[in-house]
Design an enzyme around this catalytic site. Structure first.
Site, short mmCIF file in Angstrom:
data_model
loop_
_atom_site.label_atom_id
_atom_site.label_comp_id
_atom_site.label_asym_id
_atom_site.label_seq_id
_atom_site.Cartn_x
_atom_site.Cartn_y
_atom_site.Cartn_z
N ASN A 94 111.24 41.48 36.90
CA ASN A 94 112.51 41.32 37.62
C ASN A 94 113.23 42.62 37.95
OD1 ASN A 94 115.28 39.87 38.10
ND2 ASN A 94 115.66 41.24 36.36
N TYR A 173 113.42 48.74 50.67
CA TYR A 173 113.69 47.52 49.89
C TYR A 173 112.99 46.34 50.53
CZ TYR A 173 116.32 43.99 47.24
OH TYR A 173 116.67 42.94 46.42
N LYS A 177 109.86 44.27 48.74
CA LYS A 177 110.00 42.84 48.41
C LYS A 177 108.96 41.99 49.13
CE LYS A 177 113.38 43.00 45.43
NZ LYS A 177 113.12 42.69 44.01
N1 LIG Z 1 121.78 40.61 43.30
C1 LIG Z 1 121.25 40.17 44.43
O1 LIG Z 1 121.96 39.79 45.36
C2 LIG Z 1 119.75 40.13 44.60
C3 LIG Z 1 119.23 39.48 45.73
C4 LIG Z 1 117.86 39.42 45.90
C5 LIG Z 1 117.03 39.99 44.94
N2 LIG Z 1 117.56 40.61 43.85
C6 LIG Z 1 116.63 41.20 42.89
O2 LIG Z 1 116.93 40.74 41.59
C7 LIG Z 1 116.48 41.70 40.64
C8 LIG Z 1 117.59 41.97 39.65
O3 LIG Z 1 118.66 42.57 40.36
P1 LIG Z 1 120.18 42.41 39.89
O4 LIG Z 1 120.95 42.02 41.08
O5 LIG Z 1 120.26 41.62 38.65
O6 LIG Z 1 120.51 43.96 39.61
P2 LIG Z 1 121.24 44.66 38.38
O7 LIG Z 1 121.38 46.07 38.82
O8 LIG Z 1 122.45 43.89 37.96
O9 LIG Z 1 120.18 44.57 37.20
C9 LIG Z 1 118.95 45.24 37.29
C10 LIG Z 1 118.50 45.65 35.91
O10 LIG Z 1 117.23 46.34 36.06
C11 LIG Z 1 117.27 47.52 35.30
N3 LIG Z 1 116.38 48.52 35.89
C12 LIG Z 1 116.50 49.14 37.09
N4 LIG Z 1 115.52 50.03 37.26
C13 LIG Z 1 114.76 49.98 36.14
C14 LIG Z 1 113.61 50.68 35.70
N5 LIG Z 1 113.04 51.64 36.45
N6 LIG Z 1 113.08 50.38 34.50
C15 LIG Z 1 113.65 49.43 33.72
N7 LIG Z 1 114.75 48.74 34.06
C16 LIG Z 1 115.30 49.03 35.26
C17 LIG Z 1 118.73 47.97 35.33
O11 LIG Z 1 119.02 48.86 34.25
C18 LIG Z 1 119.46 46.64 35.23
O12 LIG Z 1 119.68 46.26 33.89
C19 LIG Z 1 116.05 42.94 41.45
O13 LIG Z 1 114.64 42.93 41.60
C20 LIG Z 1 116.72 42.72 42.79
O14 LIG Z 1 116.06 43.35 43.84
C21 LIG Z 1 118.90 40.68 43.65
#
Ligand SMILES: NC(=O)c1ccc[n+]([C@@H]2O[C@H](COP(=O)([O-])OP(=O)(O)OC[C@H]3O[C@@H](n4cnc5c(N)ncnc54)[C@H](O)[C@@H]3O)[C@@H](O)[C@H]2O)c1
Length: 266
Positions: A94, A173, A177
């Site tokens: 994730n 991005y 994805k």
């Molecule tokens: N929030 C949205 O609207 C949304 C929409 C579509 C997809 N996503 C996807 O959901 C996933 C989670 O995103 P989120 O919104 O919870 O973001 P977030 O930033 O709240 O959480 C992401 C987590 O990943 C960790 N992380 C980042 N890079 C890392 C690395 N290199 N190694 C280990 N940990 C790492 C961060 O420390 C954080 O705890 C991502 O893949 C994101 O692309 C999010």
């Protein structure tokens, strides 16, 4: 199986990358509230420590500090989690980051910083490493354990960006994805005979630290329900994909976006 046991994940050993915050943390809560055992993998040590100490009240949780772009470290972290819990049933791959501006600004004008010719190599590499290659590394590290057990669930966090090009999110991005969504199908095909099911969650906009106030406003305006998702609204889907309820589902993309792909209705 009785239908009331369809969502039973009791005792399952679960790994969640990027589990310290946002959607990963919401997955962790859903698993812990249903008595699974969870190991969070995250590179942000202070958020990881905080998440583990807060989540302890909900159940059996531990944290491993790891940068998922370090391929050897991912394998070591997965092995460590498996050593702790004795097996591996569910992996949420994730972790992800944003990718800078798209080719249109929030105001709808061309943003030179987001243009193809302005995307720096460093940004391209970092986003592909974090949002695509790390997902592959996580699957690769998990599969030997799951094959040994003849079964498992792998759940990838992709995005609606993987199936619909967009103007305000950076190019790397979108492309990373798209790779993740195809990775779900390709891995599902190869791993089906080992009873390992692989699916991708395609979130639309959710309110996490990835969603800046400007993005939030923009997403709300483009949504037929005029709002972004709350992280807890992804928990039902996480539980579904980790549990017996989804035993006949593999290689699928499940969109969870409050209708964002439909566009505005008014
Ligand atoms: N929030 C949205 O609207 C949304 C929409 C579509 C997809 N996503 C996807 O959901 C996933 C989670 O995103 P989120 O919104 O919870 O973001 P977030 O930033 O709240 O959480 C992401 C987590 O990943 C960790 N992380 C980042 N890079 C890392 C690395 N290199 N190694 C280990 N940990 C790492 C961060 O420390 C954080 O705890 C991502 O893949 C994101 O692309 C999010």
């Amino acid at each position: 199986m009785k239908t009331q046991d369809l969502f039973d994940v009791t005792g399952l050993s679960v790994i969640i990358t990027g589990g310290a915050k946002g959607l990963g943390r919401a997955f962790a809560e859903a698993m812990l509230d249903n008595d699974a055992r969870v190991v969070l993998l995250d590179k942000d040590e202070s958020s990881l420590d905080q998440a583990v100490s807060e989540l302890k009240a909900r159940g059996d949780v531990a944290g491993v500090s790891v940068d998922v772009t370090d391929r050897d470290a991912v394998r070591a972290a997965v092995n460590k989690a498996v050593e702790r819990n004795g097996r591996l049933d569910v992996v949420f791959a994730n972790a992800g980051i944003d990718a800078g501006p798209g080719f249109l600004s929030m105001a709808g004008e061309r943003d030179p910083e987001g243009a193809i010719e302005a995307v720096p190599d460093r940004l391209w590499d970092k986003v592909i490493d974090t949002n695509l290659t790390s997902i592959f590394s996580t699957i690769r590290a998990a599969v030997p354990h799951m094959k040994r057990q003849n079964g498992g669930r792998i759940i990838l966090t992709s995005s609606i960006a993987s199936i619909r090009p967009g103007a305000i999110v950076g190019m790397p991005y979108q492309i990373a994805k798209a790779g993740v969504s195809h990775l779900a199908k390709q891995s599902a095909l190869e791993l089906a005979r080992y009873n390992i099911l692989v699916n991708a969650i395609l979130p639309g906009p959710f309110l996490t630290q990835l969603t800046t106030p400007d993005l939030k406003k923009r997403f709300e305006a483009g949504s037929p329900i005029h709002r972004v998702g709350r992280p807890e609204e992804i928990q039902g889907l996480a539980l579904f994909l980790a549990s017996p309820a989804s035993s006949y589902i593999t290689g699928t993309h499940i969109v969870i976006d409050g209708g964002a792909l439909l566009g505005r209705a008014d």
